[in-house]
Motif scaffolding. Structure first.
Motif, PDB file in Angstrom:
ATOM      1  N   ASP A 102      -0.342   2.936   1.673  1.00  0.00           N
ATOM      2  CA  ASP A 102       0.816   3.332   2.479  1.00  0.00           C
ATOM      3  C   ASP A 102       1.336   4.713   2.110  1.00  0.00           C
ATOM      4  O   ASP A 102       2.000   5.360   2.917  1.00  0.00           O
ATOM      5  CB  ASP A 102       1.938   2.293   2.285  1.00  0.00           C
ATOM      6  N   ARG A 103       1.006   5.178   0.923  1.00  0.00           N
ATOM      7  CA  ARG A 103       1.674   6.347   0.342  1.00  0.00           C
ATOM      8  C   ARG A 103       1.635   7.564   1.265  1.00  0.00           C
ATOM      9  O   ARG A 103       0.585   7.984   1.740  1.00  0.00           O
ATOM     10  CB  ARG A 103       1.030   6.680  -1.007  1.00  0.00           C
ATOM     11  N   ASP A 104       2.840   8.106   1.519  1.00  0.00           N
ATOM     12  CA  ASP A 104       3.023   9.342   2.286  1.00  0.00           C
ATOM     13  C   ASP A 104       2.558   9.241   3.744  1.00  0.00           C
ATOM     14  O   ASP A 104       2.368  10.264   4.403  1.00  0.00           O
ATOM     15  CB  ASP A 104       2.292  10.513   1.609  1.00  0.00           C
ATOM     16  N   ARG A 105       2.395   8.038   4.245  1.00  0.00           N
ATOM     17  CA  ARG A 105       1.990   7.880   5.642  1.00  0.00           C
ATOM     18  C   ARG A 105       3.229   7.710   6.518  1.00  0.00           C
ATOM     19  O   ARG A 105       4.260   7.226   6.066  1.00  0.00           O
ATOM     20  CB  ARG A 105       1.091   6.661   5.832  1.00  0.00           C
ATOM     21  N   PRO A 106       3.158   8.091   7.787  1.00  0.00           N
ATOM     22  CA  PRO A 106       4.309   7.925   8.684  1.00  0.00           C
ATOM     23  C   PRO A 106       4.561   6.461   8.982  1.00  0.00           C
ATOM     24  O   PRO A 106       3.634   5.633   8.960  1.00  0.00           O
ATOM     25  CB  PRO A 106       3.876   8.675   9.942  1.00  0.00           C
ATOM     26  N   TRP A 107       5.846   6.137   9.291  1.00  0.00           N
ATOM     27  CA  TRP A 107       6.208   4.750   9.583  1.00  0.00           C
ATOM     28  C   TRP A 107       6.512   4.540  11.062  1.00  0.00           C
ATOM     29  O   TRP A 107       7.367   3.740  11.417  1.00  0.00           O
ATOM     30  CB  TRP A 107       7.364   4.282   8.693  1.00  0.00           C
ATOM     31  N   SER A 108       5.803   5.260  11.915  1.00  0.00           N
ATOM     32  CA  SER A 108       5.855   4.919  13.323  1.00  0.00           C
ATOM     33  C   SER A 108       5.205   3.553  13.494  1.00  0.00           C
ATOM     34  O   SER A 108       4.381   3.129  12.662  1.00  0.00           O
ATOM     35  CB  SER A 108       5.108   5.950  14.166  1.00  0.00           C
ATOM     36  N   VAL A 109       5.561   2.845  14.555  1.00  0.00           N
ATOM     37  CA  VAL A 109       5.040   1.494  14.741  1.00  0.00           C
ATOM     38  C   VAL A 109       3.519   1.493  14.801  1.00  0.00           C
ATOM     39  O   VAL A 109       2.843   0.715  14.112  1.00  0.00           O
ATOM     40  CB  VAL A 109       5.625   0.852  16.020  1.00  0.00           C
ATOM     41  N   GLU A 110       2.951   2.376  15.616  1.00  0.00           N
ATOM     42  CA  GLU A 110       1.495   2.392  15.792  1.00  0.00           C
ATOM     43  C   GLU A 110       0.782   2.684  14.479  1.00  0.00           C
ATOM     44  O   GLU A 110      -0.185   2.004  14.109  1.00  0.00           O
ATOM     45  CB  GLU A 110       1.110   3.435  16.837  1.00  0.00           C
ATOM     46  N   SER A 111       1.268   3.678  13.727  1.00  0.00           N
ATOM     47  CA  SER A 111       0.640   4.044  12.460  1.00  0.00           C
ATOM     48  C   SER A 111       0.770   2.915  11.434  1.00  0.00           C
ATOM     49  O   SER A 111      -0.189   2.597  10.724  1.00  0.00           O
ATOM     50  CB  SER A 111       1.276   5.325  11.917  1.00  0.00           C
ATOM     51  N   THR A 112       1.956   2.323  11.366  1.00  0.00           N
ATOM     52  CA  THR A 112       2.202   1.277  10.381  1.00  0.00           C
ATOM     53  C   THR A 112       1.355   0.049  10.659  1.00  0.00           C
ATOM     54  O   THR A 112       0.759  -0.542   9.742  1.00  0.00           O
ATOM     55  CB  THR A 112       3.697   0.903  10.370  1.00  0.00           C
ATOM     56  N   VAL A 113       1.291  -0.379  11.913  1.00  0.00           N
ATOM     57  CA  VAL A 113       0.495  -1.563  12.261  1.00  0.00           C
ATOM     58  C   VAL A 113      -0.969  -1.323  11.927  1.00  0.00           C
ATOM     59  O   VAL A 113      -1.629  -2.172  11.298  1.00  0.00           O
ATOM     60  CB  VAL A 113       0.674  -1.912  13.751  1.00  0.00           C
ATOM     61  N   ALA A 114      -1.494  -0.180  12.308  1.00  0.00           N
ATOM     62  CA  ALA A 114      -2.903   0.108  12.031  1.00  0.00           C
ATOM     63  C   ALA A 114      -3.174   0.143  10.529  1.00  0.00           C
ATOM     64  O   ALA A 114      -4.183  -0.395  10.049  1.00  0.00           O
ATOM     65  CB  ALA A 114      -3.294   1.444  12.669  1.00  0.00           C
ATOM     66  N   ARG A 115      -2.270   0.764   9.775  1.00  0.00           N
ATOM     67  CA  ARG A 115      -2.468   0.899   8.337  1.00  0.00           C
ATOM     68  C   ARG A 115      -2.412  -0.462   7.635  1.00  0.00           C
ATOM     69  O   ARG A 115      -3.254  -0.785   6.784  1.00  0.00           O
ATOM     70  CB  ARG A 115      -1.407   1.840   7.769  1.00  0.00           C
ATOM     71  N   LEU A 116      -1.432  -1.268   7.989  1.00  0.00           N
ATOM     72  CA  LEU A 116      -1.277  -2.550   7.320  1.00  0.00           C
ATOM     73  C   LEU A 116      -2.343  -3.556   7.747  1.00  0.00           C
ATOM     74  O   LEU A 116      -2.747  -4.416   6.950  1.00  0.00           O
ATOM     75  CB  LEU A 116       0.127  -3.105   7.569  1.00  0.00           C
ATOM     76  N   LEU A 117      -2.815  -3.460   8.988  1.00  0.00           N
ATOM     77  CA  LEU A 117      -3.948  -4.308   9.371  1.00  0.00           C
ATOM     78  C   LEU A 117      -5.168  -3.982   8.517  1.00  0.00           C
ATOM     79  O   LEU A 117      -6.007  -4.849   8.260  1.00  0.00           O
ATOM     80  CB  LEU A 117      -4.279  -4.115  10.854  1.00  0.00           C
ATOM     81  N   GLY A 118      -5.238  -2.742   8.046  1.00  0.00           N
ATOM     82  CA  GLY A 118      -6.325  -2.345   7.160  1.00  0.00           C
ATOM     83  C   GLY A 118      -6.174  -2.848   5.739  1.00  0.00           C
ATOM     84  O   GLY A 118      -7.056  -2.625   4.898  1.00  0.00           O
ATOM     85  N   CYS A 119      -5.060  -3.534   5.446  1.00  0.00           N
ATOM     86  CA  CYS A 119      -4.826  -4.087   4.105  1.00  0.00           C
ATOM     87  C   CYS A 119      -5.157  -5.570   4.015  1.00  0.00           C
ATOM     88  O   CYS A 119      -4.880  -6.208   2.990  1.00  0.00           O
ATOM     89  CB  CYS A 119      -3.362  -3.876   3.698  1.00  0.00           C
ATOM     90  N   VAL A 120      -5.717  -6.136   5.073  1.00  0.00           N
ATOM     91  CA  VAL A 120      -6.032  -7.569   5.069  1.00  0.00           C
ATOM     92  C   VAL A 120      -6.971  -7.912   3.920  1.00  0.00           C
ATOM     93  O   VAL A 120      -6.868  -8.987   3.315  1.00  0.00           O
ATOM     94  CB  VAL A 120      -6.634  -7.992   6.422  1.00  0.00           C
ATOM     95  N   ASP A 121      -7.886  -6.992   3.588  1.00  0.00           N
ATOM     96  CA  ASP A 121      -8.824  -7.272   2.493  1.00  0.00           C
ATOM     97  C   ASP A 121      -8.100  -7.425   1.160  1.00  0.00           C
ATOM     98  O   ASP A 121      -8.534  -8.207   0.298  1.00  0.00           O
ATOM     99  CB  ASP A 121      -9.869  -6.159   2.406  1.00  0.00           C
ATOM    100  N   ILE A 122      -7.001  -6.707   0.978  1.00  0.00           N
ATOM    101  CA  ILE A 122      -6.220  -6.825  -0.260  1.00  0.00           C
ATOM    102  C   ILE A 122      -5.645  -8.227  -0.380  1.00  0.00           C
ATOM    103  O   ILE A 122      -5.730  -8.871  -1.436  1.00  0.00           O
ATOM    104  CB  ILE A 122      -5.094  -5.774  -0.291  1.00  0.00           C
ATOM    105  N   LEU A 123      -5.058  -8.707   0.724  1.00  0.00           N
ATOM    106  CA  LEU A 123      -4.482 -10.047   0.712  1.00  0.00           C
ATOM    107  C   LEU A 123      -5.567 -11.107   0.512  1.00  0.00           C
ATOM    108  O   LEU A 123      -5.398 -12.030  -0.290  1.00  0.00           O
ATOM    109  CB  LEU A 123      -3.742 -10.299   2.021  1.00  0.00           C
TER     110      LEU A 123
END
Length: 524
Positions: A138-159
């Motif tokens: 997440d570090r230094d990334r924008p928190w627009s809805v589109e950017s945040t959703v795409a970025r966090l969907l990419g964290c599924v492997d962490i979970l």
């Protein structure tokens, strides 16, 4: 903290101490059906994000490392940490998952200690590693809805990896393992679900829903996004702050409540509040209407005043219900009723004016923390004195600024919860309760004979929080309210404050009836 040198047997034994002893069996929990289980997830996920973020914040502040080597006095923990660290310590203690223990007495001998169990420390490593990995992406990334959703969907492997580690390397009872996995899931479920549009590509969402054990059918995904996802917005609107909080603490940043409120996602917060609070407003509306049916027409209020009116929707509901369901409603030509909306936000007032444009309504700027000024403004604008007005308000008293209060770190008891001033200093629960009493004493001086109907949220004591990780999001509520400088207090303290002020309670409705987290009170 590290888990090097631990044997496999050590890793598997004793981790059941991570969960409260009151956890019910999974089969018993799910007896209420899948919708009941989904609601349980909503609560556990929000509490999980709060608890794990608080733990990571303690790690970032250095307190966790110190606690791994020695016990600290409560005063040391509070004095050594700006408000995020002290608040985090109270949240980890409230979670009571075997992570942090507060040995507290009122003589000032409060001591904070980390569990000495290697097994607990191993489990904490899993939680901390997962939070750290998500922060890194997440570090230094924008928190627009589109950017945040795409970025966090990419964290599924962490979970997925963290959950697999818990399942593979521990031998927890089913209920204990289930609870720990649900807390972990909150790291993604809470920031993601309330931001995903209902028509989002189902194939894109399938890995997330599989990782959350929510099923991947189109109908199931649609049901979660349509009804349950908005509920996550209560804590989810603070997700940017919560995900980045440990890194900001590690960098030595001063994090004042105003910094937190600036980052709240207002759109999902409003949507979540509307979903979560709808039932409370309906119940309070019927309580107000009862007064209009029981008192003679000539003795009824000439106006209803909503302090902190927001978009005016409650005033509109009150007017419509009184008009359509009471004797007053059938006599409005002879006994007109005015609705008065007061809010400190000019944008909210503009929306209220539009929503109330076809009603006899007046909207004014005003602050709930300045009752005499509100009373004067209302009388000047409407020609109606407070003695002929019934006042109502919802969830605004705890949102008053604590800017007039001084920090008092040495007097803070973590077991009571902690509160932050706008400067980031910490004040005690006792000082906040005294402030509530003074606040209501000022309102008692201006309230008229029709009294005040209040809907208010409460933070129950730590022992109650431990028992309600699965049935309310009260742990998360304690965390984000304290970080943002808000000051909800336990219901018993609220009752003490209004009684001290000279109010008596004509009627109260509590949710739940024991140690309520929400109350509706008619005070006169």
């Amino acid at each position: 903290m590290g888990n090097a040198g631990r044997s496999k047997g050590q890793e598997k034994a004793g981790i059941e101490h991570l969960v409260p002893v009151c956890v019910m069996k999974v089969a018993e929990r799910r007896a209420s059906g899948w919708n009941g289980e989904l609601l349980r997830r909503v609560f556990l996920h929000q509490n999980g994000l709060a608890a794990i973020t608080a733990l990571a914040t303690l790690e970032a502040s250095g307190s966790l490392d110190r606690l791994s080597r020695e016990r600290l006095s409560c005063t040391d923990v509070v004095n050594d940490s700006p408000s995020p660290g002290a608040v985090a310590a109270s949240i980890v203690a409230a979670c009571d998952a075997g992570w942090l223990t507060v040995h507290d007495d009122r003589g000032g001998g409060s001591v904070v200690s980390l569990s000495a169990s290697d097994d607990v420390a191993f489990a904490l490593d899993i939680l901390l590693d997962a939070h750290r990995a998500i922060r890194e992406r997440d570090r230094d990334r924008p928190w627009s809805v589109e950017s945040t959703v795409a970025r966090l969907l990419g964290c599924v492997d962490i979970l997925t990896s963290a959950k697999a580690s818990v399942s593979r390397r521990t031998s927890l009872p089913d209920a204990a393992a289930d609870l720990l996995l649900r807390l972990l899931e909150g790291l993604l479920a809470v920031p993601l679900l309330p931001r995903i549009e209902r028509d989002h590509d189902r194939a894109d969402l399938a890995p997330l829903f599989a990782a959350l054990d929510l099923g991947t059918s189109e109908a199931g995904i649609k049901r979660v996004l349509s009804f349950f996802a908005p509920m996550y917005g209560l804590a989810g609107s603070y997700a940017q702050t919560l995900i980045r909080l440990p890194d900001r603490v590690a960098a030595g940043e001063t994090i004042a409540p105003l910094d937190v409120t600036r980052q709240i996602d207002r759109s999902i917060n409003v949507r979540a509040s509307a979903t979560a609070h709808r039932g409370y407003f309906h119940a309070a509306t019927r309580l107000v209407a009862r007064h209009f049916d029981q008192a003679p027409l000539a003795e009824q209020p000439r106006a209803i005043l909503d302090i902190g009116c927001g978009d005016g929707s409650w005033l509109r509901e009150l007017y419509a219900f009184i008009r359509g369901s009471t004797s007053r409603g059938r006599s409005l030509a002879e006994h007109p009723l005015v609705v008065l909306g007061v809010d400190m936000d000019p944008v909210a007032l503009e929306i209220s004016e539009r929503n109330l444009s076809n009603l006899p309504a007046i909207c004014l700027l005003g602050d709930v923390g300045q009752p005499s000024e509100v009373a004067q403004a209302v009388a000047s604008a409407s020609g109606i004195g407070m003695d002929d007005i019934m006042s109502v308000r919802a969830f605004v008293d705890h949102n008053r600024s604590l800017g007039h209060m001084e920090g008092e770190n040495g007097n803070v008891r973590l077991a009571d919860g902690v509160y932050a001033t706008p400067s980031g200093s910490i004040i005690s629960a006792e000082a906040v309760r005294e402030d509530w009493a003074e606040h209501y004493a000022q309102w008692r001086q201006v309230c008229g004979r029709h009294g005040l109907v209040v809907i208010e949220a409460h933070t129950p004591g730590i022992a109650t929080v431990r028992d309600r990780l699965e049935s309310s999001h009260t742990l998360a509520l304690r965390f984000y309210h304290a970080l943002s400088g808000q000051s909800p207090i336990p219901y018993e303290a609220f009752r003490g404050a209004v009684s001290f002020a000279g109010f008596s309670s004509r009627r109260s409705v509590l949710y739940p009836e024991t140690s309520p987290t929400t109350s509706i009170s008619w005070l006169a």
